[in-house]
Design a protein around this motif. Structure first.
Motif, mmCIF file in Angstrom:
data_model
loop_
_atom_site.group_PDB
_atom_site.id
_atom_site.type_symbol
_atom_site.label_atom_id
_atom_site.label_comp_id
_atom_site.label_asym_id
_atom_site.label_seq_id
_atom_site.Cartn_x
_atom_site.Cartn_y
_atom_site.Cartn_z
ATOM 1 N N GLY A 187 0.828 -1.203 0.000
ATOM 2 C CA GLY A 187 0.000 0.000 0.000
ATOM 3 C C GLY A 187 0.860 1.249 0.000
ATOM 4 N N ASN B 64 -2.814 5.627 -0.644
ATOM 5 C CA ASN B 64 -3.637 4.538 -1.182
ATOM 6 C C ASN B 64 -3.429 3.285 -0.330
ATOM 7 N N GLN C 49 -6.615 -2.274 0.853
ATOM 8 C CA GLN C 49 -7.896 -2.577 1.478
ATOM 9 C C GLN C 49 -8.041 -4.086 1.684
#
Length: 218
Positions: A18, A22, A25
């Motif tokens: 990540g 950003n 997830q």
């Protein structure tokens, strides 16, 4: 997209997991993160159990539920943030000299078994709507325990650091023992601090005054 599973293990031999802009997830009850770089992870599960994890900079957010530290977590700088409670059942370690462990929660922050669970030059434990309860906590430079809600409380069995900041609501501040050189305690409730340092200075940390309904320092 979102990586989903009851257990998700994220591993990277080099580079980041990540990024600051950003976050990766995931939706996992059990999360493991290992990388030689930095890791930015957002876990949307209702309960997030973080197992043994390692990263240069480790940032784990659990916006929807409790965050439980089940395995040792190690990083240069570590940030753990929860939309509910944070429970420390295992250790969180910052491995660099000027490192920092930051734990933020919307509810309570608790430390299991009264044992020291954080090792860092600087430690910040901050609760927006709950209380902060720790056992033994040590730091090379500073410890900050902050409970921001109206009725919140900050309590600890033992705090070892040169400088300590304690902030709470009407539940007050209670420290069973500290070796600190400088302490600031600010609360709308009572303050009870037992010091083993004959040269303890109160209200000198960051040039801020100490305040409370009844202040007892022995």
């Amino acid at each position: 997209g979102t990586i989903s599973g009851s257990t998700v293990s994220l591993n990277s031999q080099q580079g980041y997991i990540g990024s600051e802009l950003n976050f990766l997830q995931v939706n996992a009850t059990n999360l493991f993160v290992k990388t030689s770089g930095n890791a930015f992870v957002n876990d949307s599960a209702q309960t997030v159990n973080v197992g043994e994890s390692f990263a240069n900079g480790l940032f784990i957010y659990a916006p929807n539920g409790n965050l439980n530290v089940r395995g040792p977590i190690t990083g240069g700088y570590v940030v753990l943030q929860s939309g509910a409670s944070v429970n420390l059942f295992n250790t969180v370690t910052s491995m660099v000299g000027d490192g920092q462990v930051t734990i933020r929660s919307a509810a309570n922050i608790t430390m299991d078994n009264g044992l020291s669970k954080i090792s860092s030059a600087n430690s910040i434990l901050s609760s927006i709507a709950g209380s902060v309860t720790v056992g033994s906590l040590s730091a090379v430079e500073t410890i900050t325990l902050s409970a921001e809600s109206q009725n919140s409380r900050v309590s600890a069995q033992l705090l070892n650091a040169p400088r300590i900041g304690l902030f709470a609501g009407s539940g007050g501040v209670s420290i069973t023992s500290t070796t600190a050189d400088h302490v600031i305690a600010s609360t709308t409730g009572d303050v009870s601090i037992v010091s083993t340092n004959a040269n303890l200075e109160v209200g000198t940390f960051a040039h801020l005054p100490s305040a409370g309904r009844n202040i007892q320092i022995t």
